[in-house]
Design a protein around this motif. Sequence first.
Motif, PDB file in Angstrom:
ATOM      1  N   GLN A  83       0.813  -1.282   0.120  1.00 15.49           N
ATOM      2  CA  GLN A  83      -0.038   0.137   0.074  1.00 15.49           C
ATOM      3  C   GLN A  83       0.903   1.113  -0.027  1.00 15.49           C
ATOM      4  O   GLN A  83       0.243   2.341  -0.593  1.00 15.49           O
ATOM      5  CB  GLN A  83      -0.931   0.197   1.225  1.00 15.49           C
ATOM      6  N   SER A  84       1.842   1.142   0.485  1.00 19.06           N
ATOM      7  CA  SER A  84       2.868   2.333   0.739  1.00 19.06           C
ATOM      8  C   SER A  84       3.512   2.640  -0.542  1.00 19.06           C
ATOM      9  O   SER A  84       3.694   3.687  -0.965  1.00 19.06           O
ATOM     10  CB  SER A  84       3.878   2.000   1.904  1.00 19.06           C
ATOM     11  N   VAL A  85       4.251   1.585  -1.196  1.00 19.22           N
ATOM     12  CA  VAL A  85       4.998   1.287  -2.423  1.00 19.22           C
ATOM     13  C   VAL A  85       4.061   1.993  -3.539  1.00 19.22           C
ATOM     14  O   VAL A  85       4.562   2.587  -4.473  1.00 19.22           O
ATOM     15  CB  VAL A  85       5.592   0.069  -2.581  1.00 19.22           C
ATOM     16  N   THR A  86       2.852   1.522  -3.537  1.00 14.47           N
ATOM     17  CA  THR A  86       2.045   1.686  -4.802  1.00 14.47           C
ATOM     18  C   THR A  86       1.130   2.851  -4.684  1.00 14.47           C
ATOM     19  O   THR A  86       0.364   3.339  -5.520  1.00 14.47           O
ATOM     20  CB  THR A  86       1.053   0.256  -5.063  1.00 14.47           C
ATOM     21  N   ILE A 139       2.975  -8.290 -13.054  1.00 19.88           N
ATOM     22  CA  ILE A 139       2.020  -7.040 -12.807  1.00 19.88           C
ATOM     23  C   ILE A 139       2.521  -5.856 -12.727  1.00 19.88           C
ATOM     24  O   ILE A 139       2.078  -4.827 -13.391  1.00 19.88           O
ATOM     25  CB  ILE A 139       1.623  -7.302 -11.222  1.00 19.88           C
ATOM     26  N   TYR A 140       3.773  -5.692 -12.239  1.00 22.49           N
ATOM     27  CA  TYR A 140       4.655  -4.320 -12.164  1.00 22.49           C
ATOM     28  C   TYR A 140       4.864  -4.111 -13.730  1.00 22.49           C
ATOM     29  O   TYR A 140       4.652  -2.928 -14.045  1.00 22.49           O
ATOM     30  CB  TYR A 140       5.734  -4.490 -11.483  1.00 22.49           C
ATOM     31  N   PHE A 141       5.196  -4.699 -14.459  1.00 20.78           N
ATOM     32  CA  PHE A 141       5.648  -4.754 -15.850  1.00 20.78           C
ATOM     33  C   PHE A 141       4.346  -3.972 -16.521  1.00 20.78           C
ATOM     34  O   PHE A 141       4.304  -3.069 -17.350  1.00 20.78           O
ATOM     35  CB  PHE A 141       6.098  -5.814 -16.758  1.00 20.78           C
ATOM     36  N   PHE A 144       3.462  -0.543 -15.389  1.00 24.48           N
ATOM     37  CA  PHE A 144       4.080   0.529 -15.405  1.00 24.48           C
ATOM     38  C   PHE A 144       4.173   1.313 -16.750  1.00 24.48           C
ATOM     39  O   PHE A 144       4.123   0.504 -17.749  1.00 24.48           O
ATOM     40  CB  PHE A 144       5.504   0.049 -14.948  1.00 24.48           C
ATOM     41  N   SER A 145       4.482   2.457 -16.789  1.00 19.98           N
ATOM     42  CA  SER A 145       4.477   3.475 -18.012  1.00 19.98           C
ATOM     43  C   SER A 145       5.667   4.263 -17.819  1.00 19.98           C
ATOM     44  O   SER A 145       5.919   4.882 -16.957  1.00 19.98           O
ATOM     45  CB  SER A 145       2.973   4.176 -18.062  1.00 19.98           C
ATOM     46  N   ARG A 146       6.513   4.368 -19.049  1.00 26.37           N
ATOM     47  CA  ARG A 146       7.684   5.200 -18.993  1.00 26.37           C
ATOM     48  C   ARG A 146       7.299   6.746 -18.953  1.00 26.37           C
ATOM     49  O   ARG A 146       8.097   7.502 -18.505  1.00 26.37           O
ATOM     50  CB  ARG A 146       8.367   4.925 -20.195  1.00 26.37           C
ATOM     51  N   ILE A 147       6.107   6.845 -19.282  1.00 27.71           N
ATOM     52  CA  ILE A 147       5.696   8.651 -19.229  1.00 27.71           C
ATOM     53  C   ILE A 147       5.024   8.695 -17.752  1.00 27.71           C
ATOM     54  O   ILE A 147       5.527   9.796 -17.197  1.00 27.71           O
ATOM     55  CB  ILE A 147       4.449   8.751 -20.290  1.00 27.71           C
ATOM     56  N   ASN A 148       4.145   8.001 -17.248  1.00 24.24           N
ATOM     57  CA  ASN A 148       3.312   8.331 -16.172  1.00 24.24           C
ATOM     58  C   ASN A 148       4.004   7.409 -14.796  1.00 24.24           C
ATOM     59  O   ASN A 148       3.656   7.802 -13.781  1.00 24.24           O
ATOM     60  CB  ASN A 148       1.811   7.926 -16.295  1.00 24.24           C
ATOM     61  N   GLY A 149       5.076   6.567 -15.120  1.00 25.09           N
ATOM     62  CA  GLY A 149       5.336   5.579 -14.022  1.00 25.09           C
ATOM     63  C   GLY A 149       4.388   4.617 -13.481  1.00 25.09           C
ATOM     64  O   GLY A 149       3.686   4.140 -14.265  1.00 25.09           O
ATOM     65  N   LEU A 150       4.345   4.106 -12.285  1.00 26.20           N
ATOM     66  CA  LEU A 150       3.511   3.379 -11.871  1.00 26.20           C
ATOM     67  C   LEU A 150       2.297   3.924 -11.426  1.00 26.20           C
ATOM     68  O   LEU A 150       2.063   4.646 -10.657  1.00 26.20           O
ATOM     69  CB  LEU A 150       3.964   2.535 -10.482  1.00 26.20           C
ATOM     70  N   ASN A 151       1.103   3.162 -12.236  1.00 30.40           N
ATOM     71  CA  ASN A 151      -0.266   3.677 -12.089  1.00 30.40           C
ATOM     72  C   ASN A 151      -0.996   2.887 -10.795  1.00 30.40           C
ATOM     73  O   ASN A 151      -1.296   1.690 -11.004  1.00 30.40           O
ATOM     74  CB  ASN A 151      -0.748   3.705 -13.233  1.00 30.40           C
ATOM     75  N   ILE A 153      -3.930   2.494  -9.710  1.00 24.18           N
ATOM     76  CA  ILE A 153      -5.122   2.197 -10.005  1.00 24.18           C
ATOM     77  C   ILE A 153      -5.203   0.800 -10.954  1.00 24.18           C
ATOM     78  O   ILE A 153      -5.545  -0.226 -11.097  1.00 24.18           O
ATOM     79  CB  ILE A 153      -6.090   3.112 -10.459  1.00 24.18           C
ATOM     80  N   ARG A 154      -4.071   1.259 -11.830  1.00 24.67           N
ATOM     81  CA  ARG A 154      -3.955   0.154 -13.021  1.00 24.67           C
ATOM     82  C   ARG A 154      -3.224  -0.941 -12.241  1.00 24.67           C
ATOM     83  O   ARG A 154      -3.438  -2.068 -12.760  1.00 24.67           O
ATOM     84  CB  ARG A 154      -3.073   0.757 -14.019  1.00 24.67           C
ATOM     85  N   LEU A 155      -2.487  -0.813 -11.159  1.00 26.32           N
ATOM     86  CA  LEU A 155      -1.814  -2.103 -10.617  1.00 26.32           C
ATOM     87  C   LEU A 155      -2.943  -3.085 -10.061  1.00 26.32           C
ATOM     88  O   LEU A 155      -2.783  -4.166 -10.280  1.00 26.32           O
ATOM     89  CB  LEU A 155      -0.904  -1.429  -9.694  1.00 26.32           C
ATOM     90  N   VAL A 156      -3.831  -2.314  -9.422  1.00 27.70           N
ATOM     91  CA  VAL A 156      -4.994  -3.310  -8.811  1.00 27.70           C
ATOM     92  C   VAL A 156      -5.717  -3.711  -9.894  1.00 27.70           C
ATOM     93  O   VAL A 156      -6.010  -5.067  -9.996  1.00 27.70           O
ATOM     94  CB  VAL A 156      -5.831  -2.416  -7.848  1.00 27.70           C
ATOM     95  N   LEU A 157      -5.871  -3.032 -11.021  1.00 27.53           N
ATOM     96  CA  LEU A 157      -6.688  -3.731 -12.130  1.00 27.53           C
ATOM     97  C   LEU A 157      -6.124  -4.983 -12.739  1.00 27.53           C
ATOM     98  O   LEU A 157      -6.521  -6.254 -12.820  1.00 27.53           O
ATOM     99  CB  LEU A 157      -7.241  -2.651 -13.078  1.00 27.53           C
ATOM    100  N   VAL A 158      -4.662  -4.566 -12.775  1.00 26.97           N
ATOM    101  CA  VAL A 158      -3.835  -5.757 -13.684  1.00 26.97           C
ATOM    102  C   VAL A 158      -3.672  -6.941 -12.629  1.00 26.97           C
ATOM    103  O   VAL A 158      -3.839  -8.092 -13.009  1.00 26.97           O
ATOM    104  CB  VAL A 158      -2.625  -5.161 -13.930  1.00 26.97           C
ATOM    105  N   GLY A 159      -3.543  -6.559 -11.370  1.00 29.55           N
ATOM    106  CA  GLY A 159      -3.154  -7.569 -10.412  1.00 29.55           C
ATOM    107  C   GLY A 159      -4.782  -8.623 -10.034  1.00 29.55           C
ATOM    108  O   GLY A 159      -4.682  -9.739 -10.134  1.00 29.55           O
TER     109      GLY A 159
END
Length: 337
Positions: A83-86, A139-141, A144-151, A153-159
């Motif tokens: 939760q802290s990292v993401t 999941i991290y890959f 992750f976006s080179r433009i916006n970094g780690l998203n 919300i997207r991380l949870v959806l991908v997970g």
Amino acid sequence: MTLSSLIRKQRLILLICLGLIVVTAVASMSIGHSPVRLNRLIPIFLGEGTFKEEFVLFSVRLPRIIITFLSGMALALSGSILQSVTRNDLADPGIIGINSGAGVAIAVFFLYFPIDVGSFAYVLPLVAFAGALITAVLIYFFSFSRINGLNPIRLVLVGVGFSTALSGVMIVIISSAERSKVDFIAKWIAGNIWGSDWPFIWALLPWLILLIPFTLFKAQRLNLLSLSEESAIGVGVRLERERLVLIMAAVAAAASAVSVTGGIAFIGLMAPHIAKALVGPRNQLFIPVAVLLGGWLLLFADTVGRNLVDPDGVPAGIMVSLIGGPYFVYLLLKKKK
């Protein structure tokens, strides 16, 4: 509230958590198919119990209580880090697929690799860690976006997508497995505490002994990672390096737990949330509270579940889901507001 008053509040809450843990553990030792009277517990610990009493307590109930408590601590620790990292309050190793990755690795190892009974308990966390790490990297890959970094919300959806896909993989594995081995996988999916013996405690304990102090040592870094990426980089944090190290710690904690308890979700979601509500978002303050709360929550769920229905009770994973599912929906709706 000042920092010193928060620290005092944290210490009081930690004492309350320890009290809850002791009360629940004593109740868990006493109730079951072979009840042990409360006034007999101390004599049994002093070596004055009957053979039946000592067998029930030391060979059946006490190992299960300890392994359940340690696993709850590990899951809460993993959720706190994620939760802290993401920077996402919905991150949980069970929800975003890390537990499922560990489960698939365990199932494949159990079905298709020769197992030495003596080393089984010690190898299993390593196998779970490998499966969970591969899943976390994927999941991290994809998040992750080179433009916006780690998203976040997207991380949870991908997970969640990975979790669903891996659940399908698990079903395929079950359909092709021998009937004698299906029972083990079914217990894992349900979150049944199956690794309830002393070797599993010794296999899990070193992971917590290493990971809890390491996470508290990294607490200030976690505080910075909880801010925006620009703020973290501005104060000199090597963002991707710190994220990678801390995500690996979260994966290791979750994998070590689910390798002996099965696919239990929501502990890593609920415990950090409750802890933050009690002592605030500073990682130094809420992580110790979350870890104890996670241990107590899983211990309480298992104690209630195994005595709820005869003969085998309700798996702890199902008991936790009955509470955690509505809690997840509540947080999701709250986040949309």
